[in-house]
Design a protein around this motif. Structure first.
Motif, PDB file in Angstrom:
ATOM      1  N   LEU A   1       0.812  -1.220   0.000  1.00  0.00           N
ATOM      2  CA  LEU A   1       0.000   0.000   0.000  1.00  0.00           C
ATOM      3  C   LEU A   1       0.843   1.265   0.000  1.00  0.00           C
ATOM      4  CD1 LEU A   1      -3.290   0.228   0.530  1.00  0.00           C
ATOM      5  CD2 LEU A   1      -2.273  -2.019   0.520  1.00  0.00           C
ATOM      6  N   GLY A   2       2.028   1.203   0.580  1.00  0.00           N
ATOM      7  CA  GLY A   2       2.939   2.354   0.565  1.00  0.00           C
ATOM      8  C   GLY A   2       3.356   2.674  -0.862  1.00  0.00           C
ATOM      9  N   ASN A   3       3.718   1.646  -1.617  1.00  0.00           N
ATOM     10  CA  ASN A   3       4.078   1.848  -3.029  1.00  0.00           C
ATOM     11  C   ASN A   3       2.905   2.467  -3.785  1.00  0.00           C
ATOM     12  OD1 ASN A   3       5.623  -1.370  -2.927  1.00  0.00           O
ATOM     13  ND2 ASN A   3       6.713   0.571  -2.956  1.00  0.00           N
ATOM     14  N   TYR A   4       1.702   1.953  -3.490  1.00  0.00           N
ATOM     15  CA  TYR A   4       0.533   2.425  -4.234  1.00  0.00           C
ATOM     16  C   TYR A   4       0.266   3.901  -3.947  1.00  0.00           C
ATOM     17  CZ  TYR A   4      -4.018   3.056  -6.207  1.00  0.00           C
ATOM     18  OH  TYR A   4      -5.053   3.550  -6.965  1.00  0.00           O
ATOM     19  N   PHE A   5       0.120   4.240  -2.663  1.00  0.00           N
ATOM     20  CA  PHE A   5      -0.275   5.618  -2.345  1.00  0.00           C
ATOM     21  C   PHE A   5       0.880   6.604  -2.483  1.00  0.00           C
ATOM     22  CE2 PHE A   5      -3.744   3.204  -0.419  1.00  0.00           C
ATOM     23  CZ  PHE A   5      -4.787   3.834  -1.066  1.00  0.00           C
ATOM     24  N   GLY A   6       2.128   6.113  -2.346  1.00  0.00           N
ATOM     25  CA  GLY A   6       3.275   6.998  -2.531  1.00  0.00           C
ATOM     26  C   GLY A   6       3.596   7.231  -3.995  1.00  0.00           C
ATOM     27  N   ALA A   7       3.394   6.193  -4.823  1.00  0.00           N
ATOM     28  CA  ALA A   7       3.887   6.305  -6.194  1.00  0.00           C
ATOM     29  C   ALA A   7       2.879   5.847  -7.261  1.00  0.00           C
ATOM     30  CB  ALA A   7       5.182   5.493  -6.321  1.00  0.00           C
ATOM     31  N   ILE A   8       2.429   4.595  -7.187  1.00  0.00           N
ATOM     32  CA  ILE A   8       1.688   4.020  -8.323  1.00  0.00           C
ATOM     33  C   ILE A   8       0.394   4.778  -8.628  1.00  0.00           C
ATOM     34  CG2 ILE A   8       0.641   1.894  -9.249  1.00  0.00           C
ATOM     35  CD1 ILE A   8       2.540   0.318  -7.373  1.00  0.00           C
ATOM     36  N   ARG A   9      -0.271   5.250  -7.567  1.00  0.00           N
ATOM     37  CA  ARG A   9      -1.512   6.010  -7.780  1.00  0.00           C
ATOM     38  C   ARG A   9      -1.244   7.213  -8.700  1.00  0.00           C
ATOM     39  NH1 ARG A   9      -4.718   8.760  -2.792  1.00  0.00           N
ATOM     40  NH2 ARG A   9      -2.617   9.505  -2.374  1.00  0.00           N
ATOM     41  N   ASN A  10      -0.098   7.848  -8.511  1.00  0.00           N
ATOM     42  CA  ASN A  10       0.255   8.966  -9.385  1.00  0.00           C
ATOM     43  C   ASN A  10       0.633   8.501 -10.782  1.00  0.00           C
ATOM     44  OD1 ASN A  10      -0.205  11.149  -7.679  1.00  0.00           O
ATOM     45  ND2 ASN A  10       1.794  10.941  -6.704  1.00  0.00           N
ATOM     46  N   TYR A  11       1.299   7.335 -10.881  1.00  0.00           N
ATOM     47  CA  TYR A  11       1.639   6.821 -12.223  1.00  0.00           C
ATOM     48  C   TYR A  11       0.356   6.735 -13.068  1.00  0.00           C
ATOM     49  CZ  TYR A  11       5.790   4.417 -10.062  1.00  0.00           C
ATOM     50  OH  TYR A  11       6.921   4.075  -9.375  1.00  0.00           O
ATOM     51  N   VAL A  12      -0.673   6.163 -12.413  1.00  0.00           N
ATOM     52  CA  VAL A  12      -1.911   5.880 -13.136  1.00  0.00           C
ATOM     53  C   VAL A  12      -2.573   7.178 -13.625  1.00  0.00           C
ATOM     54  CG1 VAL A  12      -4.211   4.840 -12.889  1.00  0.00           C
ATOM     55  CG2 VAL A  12      -2.225   3.702 -11.904  1.00  0.00           C
ATOM     56  N   LYS A  13      -2.511   8.203 -12.774  1.00  0.00           N
ATOM     57  CA  LYS A  13      -3.085   9.496 -13.181  1.00  0.00           C
ATOM     58  C   LYS A  13      -2.224  10.153 -14.252  1.00  0.00           C
ATOM     59  CE  LYS A  13      -5.498  11.957  -9.560  1.00  0.00           C
ATOM     60  NZ  LYS A  13      -5.241  13.047  -8.607  1.00  0.00           N
ATOM     61  N   MET A  14      -0.928  10.079 -14.068  1.00  0.00           N
ATOM     62  CA  MET A  14      -0.011  10.831 -14.939  1.00  0.00           C
ATOM     63  C   MET A  14       0.046  10.267 -16.351  1.00  0.00           C
ATOM     64  SD  MET A  14       3.088  11.685 -12.315  1.00  0.00           S
ATOM     65  CE  MET A  14       3.692  13.281 -12.848  1.00  0.00           C
ATOM     66  N   GLN A  15      -0.230   8.965 -16.492  1.00  0.00           N
ATOM     67  CA  GLN A  15      -0.097   8.363 -17.826  1.00  0.00           C
ATOM     68  C   GLN A  15      -1.075   8.990 -18.827  1.00  0.00           C
ATOM     69  OE1 GLN A  15      -0.712   4.164 -17.142  1.00  0.00           O
ATOM     70  NE2 GLN A  15      -2.852   4.419 -16.583  1.00  0.00           N
ATOM     71  N   ASP A  16      -2.142   9.627 -18.329  1.00  0.00           N
ATOM     72  CA  ASP A  16      -3.084  10.298 -19.230  1.00  0.00           C
ATOM     73  C   ASP A  16      -2.640  11.714 -19.581  1.00  0.00           C
ATOM     74  OD1 ASP A  16      -4.969   8.247 -19.523  1.00  0.00           O
ATOM     75  OD2 ASP A  16      -5.714   8.650 -17.505  1.00  0.00           O
TER      76      ASP A  16
END
Ligand code: AMP
Length: 344
Positions: A30-45
């Motif tokens: 969950l740390g990876n998700y909320f620290g980083a991956i959640r932003n990856y998903v938004k930023m890819q658009d």
């Protein structure tokens, strides 16, 4: 912001490229998700994005490579299950971009022993593993800089633990540009919500992490019962005795986790209960566990399905490697020209 100024000074420097990486040292949490991956998903658009599985970085602390391939597959699958779309972003494995080794070598000449030894992550890891204080560990921020600037990235979505590394990356970039000419934009840590995030461990200390504190980290691979067990074990006390008192760290942590996965009215309910001293932490943790399960279960299922599709994962890795190397080759041409290493 530096990248804007540089863009004005040199229109050949890109302004909006995203790069970030995640080490395959264990299961995604969950740390990876909320620290980083959640932003990856938004930023890819919104941006041109490069996301990387940092298998070479993992060798600084995990020299045994017997589990590397399966860990890389898992991290690949778990990121895609979280919403990373390999058709939108370039998603690749670090060791497939051979140019990185070359850029790392050049940057090492611009990095000083003193500053590397002062890096907090280096000091922590050296303390944890005194038997393996290798040069790769010391120069970790240099390799990370090579990865980032290989795509001339400006935005780096990372958790709070990476703040110092990004500051070092900017220093290396400034030195390179000063010595050889303006090739690279300055990279900045990025989070949509402004402040960088640190997701705490369930024991109320440290942070969730792939390789330490298994019981206080929630992984996407955890089954429902494991999630319940871990959340119910989170540290609490008998509750506040004064209205509107300040929350102790470990209670603040539980609220923070709840804010990541629970509905607004649920959070408000427990905030009020805390403020008027009627809170029952057992109930709160039960609620948190169920909300966590709701969040994790579909991602876990998707990752499990992806892990059964080896052909797809290999195809993603192959395409990612090709796109990342195209970008790397372009950058290295500029670098060699700037440094006067273009003999032919
Ligand atoms: P790592 O697992 O160390 O390779 O980190 C991959 C990404 O996840 C980096 O951007 C880290 O900053 C982020 N990250 C790792 N652990 C946490 C945590 N507990 N809270 C927030 N972000 C984290």
């Amino acid at each position: 912001m530096a990248s804007e100024n540089q863009k004005k000074a040199n229109p050949n420097i890109p302004a909006n490229i995203v790069m970030s990486g995640i080490r395959p040292t264990g299961m995604v949490h969950l740390g990876n998700y909320f620290g980083a991956i959640r932003n990856y998903v938004k930023m890819q658009d919104d941006f041109e994005c490069f996301f990387m599985i940092a298998d070479l970085h993992s060798l600084t602390t995990h020299p045994d490579t017997s589990l590397l391939k399966s860990n890389v597959r898992r991290v690949l699958a778990e990121n895609i299950a979280c919403g990373l779309n390999p058709d939108k972003a370039t998603f690749y494995c670090q060791s497939h971009v051979y140019e990185t080794g070359e850029l790392y070598l050049y940057l090492n000449m611009l990095a000083y022993k003193g500053e590397l030894e002062k890096t907090v992550t280096f000091k922590d890891k050296a303390r944890q593993h005194p038997e393996n204080i290798n040069a790769g560990l010391l120069t970790y921020p240099v390799l990370q800089t090579a990865d980032i600037i290989m795509h001339r990235a400006t935005h780096v979505p990372v958790g709070k633990d990476q703040e110092q590394h990004l500051e070092m990356a900017r220093n290396f970039v400034v030195r390179f540009n000063h010595r050889y000419g303006e090739i690279f934009p300055e990279p900045h840590a990025f989070n949509y919500n402004q402040n960088l995030i640190k997701v705490p461990g369930l024991d109320g200390s440290g942070k969730m992490s792939k390789s330490e504190n298994n019981m206080s980290t929630l992984y996407f691979a955890d089954d429902d019962d494991t999630i319940r067990k871990k959340v119910m074990k989170a540290k609490t006390d008998s509750g506040p005795t004064e209205m509107n008192s300040t929350k102790p760290d470990y209670i603040e942590n539980i609220f923070l986790l709840m804010k990541l996965v629970s509905a607004e009215d649920v959070i408000q309910h427990y905030e009020s209960a805390f403020n008027n001293c009627t809170i029952r932490y057992g109930d709160m943790k039960k609620q948190l566990a169920e909300d966590m399960i709701q969040f994790v279960a579909p991602i876990r299922q998707k990752a499990t399905d992806l892990l059964e599709n080896d052909a797809y994962l290999l195809e993603v890795m192959g395409k990612g490697a090709q796109k990342a190397r195209e970008s790397a080759k372009k950058t290295m041409k500029l670098v060699r020209e700037a440094m006067g290493l273009n003999y032919f």
